[in-house]
Design a protein around this motif. Sequence first.
Motif, mmCIF file in Angstrom:
data_model
loop_
_atom_site.group_PDB
_atom_site.id
_atom_site.type_symbol
_atom_site.label_atom_id
_atom_site.label_comp_id
_atom_site.label_asym_id
_atom_site.label_seq_id
_atom_site.Cartn_x
_atom_site.Cartn_y
_atom_site.Cartn_z
ATOM 1 N N SER A 63 0.683 -1.269 0.459
ATOM 2 C CA SER A 63 0.283 -0.052 0.236
ATOM 3 C C SER A 63 1.168 1.486 -0.179
ATOM 4 N N LEU A 64 2.059 0.992 0.383
ATOM 5 C CA LEU A 64 2.709 2.124 1.021
ATOM 6 C C LEU A 64 3.301 2.543 -0.190
ATOM 7 N N MET A 65 4.322 1.909 -0.770
ATOM 8 C CA MET A 65 4.605 2.221 -2.506
ATOM 9 C C MET A 65 3.779 2.646 -3.560
ATOM 10 N N ALA A 66 2.351 1.694 -3.628
ATOM 11 C CA ALA A 66 1.059 1.758 -4.486
ATOM 12 C C ALA A 66 1.174 3.750 -4.642
ATOM 13 N N ALA A 67 0.801 4.436 -2.925
ATOM 14 C CA ALA A 67 0.950 5.707 -2.782
ATOM 15 C C ALA A 67 1.756 6.700 -2.477
ATOM 16 N N GLU A 68 3.353 5.413 -2.566
ATOM 17 C CA GLU A 68 4.371 6.709 -2.890
ATOM 18 C C GLU A 68 4.755 6.758 -4.458
ATOM 19 N N ASN A 69 3.950 5.731 -5.404
ATOM 20 C CA ASN A 69 4.906 5.914 -6.298
ATOM 21 C C ASN A 69 3.726 6.076 -7.351
ATOM 22 N N ALA A 70 2.527 6.415 -6.985
ATOM 23 C CA ALA A 70 1.279 7.187 -7.459
ATOM 24 C C ALA A 70 1.744 7.799 -8.995
ATOM 25 N N PRO A 71 1.835 7.611 -10.011
ATOM 26 C CA PRO A 71 1.202 9.009 -11.090
ATOM 27 C C PRO A 71 0.251 9.288 -11.222
ATOM 28 N N LEU A 72 0.308 10.944 -10.901
ATOM 29 C CA LEU A 72 -0.973 11.681 -11.179
ATOM 30 C C LEU A 72 -0.990 12.649 -12.747
ATOM 31 N N ASP A 73 -2.454 12.338 -13.188
ATOM 32 C CA ASP A 73 -1.815 13.520 -14.605
ATOM 33 C C ASP A 73 -3.323 14.357 -14.673
ATOM 34 N N VAL A 74 -3.451 15.142 -14.162
ATOM 35 C CA VAL A 74 -3.918 15.753 -14.343
ATOM 36 C C VAL A 74 -5.108 16.796 -15.751
ATOM 37 N N ALA A 75 -5.794 17.020 -15.827
ATOM 38 C CA ALA A 75 -5.810 17.822 -17.329
ATOM 39 C C ALA A 75 -6.946 18.632 -17.371
ATOM 40 N N VAL A 76 -6.023 19.905 -17.696
ATOM 41 C CA VAL A 76 -6.989 21.365 -17.543
ATOM 42 C C VAL A 76 -7.693 21.659 -18.740
#
Length: 429
Positions: A63-76
């Motif tokens: 769970s911690l690895m997934a949280a720390e390494n999660a990519p996040l792509d935000v479209a505006v």
Amino acid sequence: MDQFISDFLVGKNFQQLATNFVPHYTTLVSKVGGIISPENLGRIQAALKEANLKDVADIIEESLMAAENAPLDVAVIGESGTGKSSFINALRGVSYEEEGFAGVGVVETTMKKTPYQHPKYLNVTFWDLPGTGTPNFHPREYLEMVEFATYDFFIIISSSRFTLNDAFLAQNIKEIGKKFYFVRTKVDNDLYNEEKSKPTSFKRERVLQQIRDNCLANLSHIGVPEPRIFLVSNFDLDDFDFPILEETLLKELPVHKRYTFVLLLPNLSDASIEMKRAFLKEKIWLDALKSSALSFIPFMACFDGFDLPQQEKCLNLYQSHFGLDENSVKETAKKLGMSVEEIKSFTKSLNFWLLVKDDSIIARAMNCVECYCSVNGGLPSTLFQFLKIYILHLKFINTVADDAKILLVDAYGVTDVHGGGCSSDLLLV
């Protein structure tokens, strides 16, 4: 010392620990949720019931690895001139004409989708998508060109009225199962103009409600049912609806992406600082629980020694999260016309040695070890080091977060830390 960790270390009945786990965990997490998904909470609880401590440690680590390494792509997205690029710059904490600044102009400056990586959190990318209100906009071609399915969520921006193009995009976003949020920018300009034109009858809250009602009616008219609208100013993110937008995004993001997003939020209010504090304290607790579980497994290395360079590096990381790293402090001092030494004079987290040499940390760790020894016998030095680090890291987080609030209130002249009263030019460091 956390009671659940204490009970774990002294070998309290694992059936009871399993019963207490979820209720205790929920008291630790932020109001917007935590790092562990409900599914993984259930898996940890089941493993505790079976005293399967290897599984407990593995699920937490996963769970911690997934949280720390999660990519996040935000479209505006939105029509040209609505403030898309300014919004992205504000969220990234990038000031005008700094390296990596998203181009801003009165004509369409974004002719193709443009990625802007967050300067501190490199797995976070904001995508400035081409304007939708120009002759170059063709709905079907647009969807294919920007690759809609690749983003985590969408922010649809307007500085006046939302259009049929915005409604079309919202419908298509909904069809692919992604979240979208309507953001009405330049609210500060509207308030200024209204006050100038009607100085005697001007009432801020009434004007804001009129803007909100107008947006709701406009979106309902063009076919968007029950739209959620957030009023913001790109130059005063701590004001208007931006704090509510922050909380909404965090609650609705997938669990493993919350940690990534909360760290990048500007420290513009007491609420945003407290959310960061809660997530980081939760992570420290989960790391401690994982180490505690591993301590019961023969031949498993679970407790690191008290390595000073490693602890200083940890403090530096927390400072970076709250805008108190060396570069940020220098930039803040420069903008405020102060010296770095002046800032250090009313903060505590910038003095590593003072925090490390705090005798109360050693005393608390010793008390915990004594409780352990009264049950299990002996004086394991590794346990003492573990407890000392756990207590120290909690102190790091609390001191850094408190200093961030001091800067917010004292140095920046904020009169209400819950919103308003300062310039984002100072805060977005």
